[in-house]
Design a protein around this motif. Structure first.
Motif, PDB file in Angstrom:
ATOM      1  N   PHE A 180       0.800  -1.219   0.000  1.00 44.74           N
ATOM      2  CA  PHE A 180       0.000   0.000   0.000  1.00 44.74           C
ATOM      3  C   PHE A 180       0.839   1.278   0.000  1.00 44.74           C
ATOM      4  O   PHE A 180       0.318   2.352  -0.255  1.00 44.74           O
ATOM      5  N   GLY A 181       2.127   1.163   0.320  1.00 49.11           N
ATOM      6  CA  GLY A 181       2.979   2.339   0.303  1.00 49.11           C
ATOM      7  C   GLY A 181       2.657   3.343   1.384  1.00 49.11           C
ATOM      8  O   GLY A 181       2.830   4.549   1.201  1.00 49.11           O
ATOM      9  N   CYS A 182       2.173   2.853   2.535  1.00 53.35           N
ATOM     10  CA  CYS A 182       1.801   3.749   3.631  1.00 53.35           C
ATOM     11  C   CYS A 182       1.716   2.923   4.911  1.00 53.35           C
ATOM     12  O   CYS A 182       1.739   1.690   4.864  1.00 53.35           O
ATOM     13  N   PRO A 183       1.608   3.588   6.073  1.00 59.86           N
ATOM     14  CA  PRO A 183       1.398   2.833   7.318  1.00 59.86           C
ATOM     15  C   PRO A 183       0.096   2.031   7.256  1.00 59.86           C
ATOM     16  O   PRO A 183      -0.904   2.494   6.699  1.00 59.86           O
ATOM     17  N   VAL A 184       0.131   0.829   7.833  1.00 59.84           N
ATOM     18  CA  VAL A 184      -1.020  -0.073   7.789  1.00 59.84           C
ATOM     19  C   VAL A 184      -1.424  -0.450   9.205  1.00 59.84           C
ATOM     20  O   VAL A 184      -0.570  -0.761  10.043  1.00 59.84           O
ATOM     21  N   VAL A 185      -2.739  -0.407   9.485  1.00 58.76           N
ATOM     22  CA  VAL A 185      -3.268  -0.719  10.816  1.00 58.76           C
ATOM     23  C   VAL A 185      -4.285  -1.848  10.691  1.00 58.76           C
ATOM     24  O   VAL A 185      -5.166  -1.807   9.827  1.00 58.76           O
ATOM     25  N   PHE A 186      -4.170  -2.848  11.553  1.00 54.05           N
ATOM     26  CA  PHE A 186      -5.147  -3.941  11.616  1.00 54.05           C
ATOM     27  C   PHE A 186      -5.970  -3.818  12.900  1.00 54.05           C
ATOM     28  O   PHE A 186      -5.571  -3.136  13.840  1.00 54.05           O
ATOM     29  N   GLY A 187      -7.111  -4.480  12.905  1.00 52.94           N
ATOM     30  CA  GLY A 187      -7.991  -4.420  14.066  1.00 52.94           C
ATOM     31  C   GLY A 187      -8.709  -3.092  14.187  1.00 52.94           C
ATOM     32  O   GLY A 187      -9.134  -2.700  15.276  1.00 52.94           O
ATOM     33  N   ALA A 188      -8.862  -2.395  13.050  1.00 51.35           N
ATOM     34  CA  ALA A 188      -9.528  -1.087  13.054  1.00 51.35           C
ATOM     35  C   ALA A 188     -11.049  -1.261  13.012  1.00 51.35           C
ATOM     36  O   ALA A 188     -11.563  -2.367  12.815  1.00 51.35           O
ATOM     37  N   GLU A 189     -11.774  -0.155  13.168  1.00 48.64           N
ATOM     38  CA  GLU A 189     -13.229  -0.209  13.131  1.00 48.64           C
ATOM     39  C   GLU A 189     -13.753  -0.400  11.711  1.00 48.64           C
ATOM     40  O   GLU A 189     -14.858  -0.908  11.520  1.00 48.64           O
ATOM     41  N   ALA A 190     -12.985   0.031  10.722  1.00 48.09           N
ATOM     42  CA  ALA A 190     -13.433  -0.054   9.329  1.00 48.09           C
ATOM     43  C   ALA A 190     -12.247  -0.355   8.422  1.00 48.09           C
ATOM     44  O   ALA A 190     -11.097  -0.143   8.793  1.00 48.09           O
ATOM     45  N   THR A 191     -12.547  -0.874   7.235  1.00 46.93           N
ATOM     46  CA  THR A 191     -11.520  -1.114   6.225  1.00 46.93           C
ATOM     47  C   THR A 191     -11.553   0.058   5.249  1.00 46.93           C
ATOM     48  O   THR A 191     -12.589   0.318   4.621  1.00 46.93           O
ATOM     49  N   GLU A 192     -10.435   0.757   5.129  1.00 44.92           N
ATOM     50  CA  GLU A 192     -10.416   1.950   4.294  1.00 44.92           C
ATOM     51  C   GLU A 192      -8.989   2.365   3.961  1.00 44.92           C
ATOM     52  O   GLU A 192      -8.030   1.941   4.614  1.00 44.92           O
ATOM     53  N   ALA A 193      -8.873   3.184   2.918  1.00 46.28           N
ATOM     54  CA  ALA A 193      -7.607   3.793   2.527  1.00 46.28           C
ATOM     55  C   ALA A 193      -7.796   5.302   2.549  1.00 46.28           C
ATOM     56  O   ALA A 193      -8.630   5.840   1.811  1.00 46.28           O
ATOM     57  N   ALA A 194      -7.051   5.985   3.415  1.00 48.86           N
ATOM     58  CA  ALA A 194      -7.245   7.424   3.630  1.00 48.86           C
ATOM     59  C   ALA A 194      -6.216   8.239   2.852  1.00 48.86           C
ATOM     60  O   ALA A 194      -5.064   7.842   2.712  1.00 48.86           O
TER      61      ALA A 194
END
Length: 336
Positions: A180-194
């Motif tokens: 993705f070329g950016c910081p990645v977070v798992f276990g979030a409330e939603a799946t999205e690319a900001a």
């Protein structure tokens, strides 16, 4: 010698064939035609080349007759994505194109829950649950394709602020920052690319002729991994991969730090912050080049080992087993 592209984890190969198996298709010939032996899917540390993955993806696309590759609860007939692109092309700006494209997919029962979230100076492409893809491969593909389609529409790569996923980290979590070329977070409330919200007002620069050309290469062209260079790890990986292209001697951490205009300590600290290290990136570059060389099958193992900077065959065999869990000979046997 061409520079070896990043290899792809077997977890993605397993996910890719799951939809075809749901449809009752025999995936063995499809895997073999792509140069991927079926036994490889049983090895958690196995990897395939991007060329092998592309062959398999296209074969499954044809075999399933489904743009979602049989991975969703409902199929998407071939041509659906193309029609969505045509519908969105005449919009005044990117924000309107996203709204129209997501509205188009909402017309189909069981389709993906695509949306656009805007808050403050941030916008995000969202993908809701309910797709039915237990490996989340389709979910992640949709995030990637929508982001890259948006970038294509405005003629510039839109930098992502972060990617978030509403599920626990998978075993191959290290793959995601490069993907993705950016910081990645798992276990979030939603799946999205900001991304920064100002991109929503960017005008579309593509016309029907551009779209026809892009659609001839889609969807894999949009999905294929790009080295964005937006993380420090990606920048270091790029420097190392280029160096290996011309010499078996890889530059030291100090040499790479000087090339990136930072101190060795700063480079080491930034890589650690991104969850990796200089040694791990060196291993990744050599591993991918080794797998690519073995898959091509033309180069003797001893010559391949020397080209990758190993003075002895035995040290190369030990390193390869550490990387993949098997030997170079067995790997070449699988790919033949």
């Amino acid at each position: 010698m061409a520079m070896a592209k990043r290899t792809i984890t077997v977890h993605h190969v397993r996910a890719l064939v799951r939809g075809a198996r749901r449809q009752g298709l025999d995936t063995v010939p499809l895997l073999q035609a792509a140069g991927i032996p079926p036994l490889l899917l049983g090895d958690d540390r196995a990897r395939v080349t991007s060329a092998q993955f592309a062959l398999l993806f296209r074969a499954l696309y044809r075999a399933t007759g489904d743009e979602f590759l049989g991975l969703a609860t409902a199929p998407s007939r071939p041509g659906t994505f193309a029609m969505m692109c045509h519908v969105s092309l005449g919009c005044r700006d990117l924000g309107a194109a996203i709204e129209r494209g997501t509205a188009f997919y909402r017309l189909f029962p069981g389709g993906p829950e695509l949306g656009l979230r805007c808050e403050g100076g941030e916008a995000a492409l969202t993908v809701g649950g309910g797709l039915g893809d237990e490996d989340r491969f389709l979910t992640e593909c949709l995030v990637i394709i929508w982001h890259r389609l948006c970038s294509w529409l405005v003629g510039r790569r839109i930098p992502l602020l972060r990617a978030r996923f509403a599920y626990p980290p998978p075993p191959h979590r290290d793959e995601y920052a490069g993907l993705f070329g950016c910081p990645v977070v798992f276990g979030a409330e939603a799946t999205e690319a900001a991304f920064p919200a100002h991109w929503l007002t960017a005008p579309l620069v593509r016309d029907e002729r551009d779209l026809d050309e892009m659609l001839r290469r889609t969807p894999f062209e949009l999905l294929s991994r790009r080295a964005y260079g937006t993380t420090v790890a990606e920048q270091v990986h790029c420097v190392l991969a280029r160096a290996l292209r011309v010499s078996p001697r890889l530059p030291s951490l100090g040499e790479v730090a000087a090339r990136l205009a930072v101190s060795p300590a700063t480079l080491r600290r930034r890589l650690q912050r991104e969850g990796t290290s200089y040694q791990r990136l060196k291993d990744t570059v050599r591993r991918d080049a080794a797998i690519a060389g073995l898959a091509e099958g033309r180069e003797p193992v001893a010559e391949l080992a020397a080209r990758l900077g190993f003075s002895e065959d035995t040290s190369f065999h030990r390193a390869f087993r550490r990387w993949t869990g098997t030997t170079p000979g067995a790997y070449r046997g699988r790919g033949s």
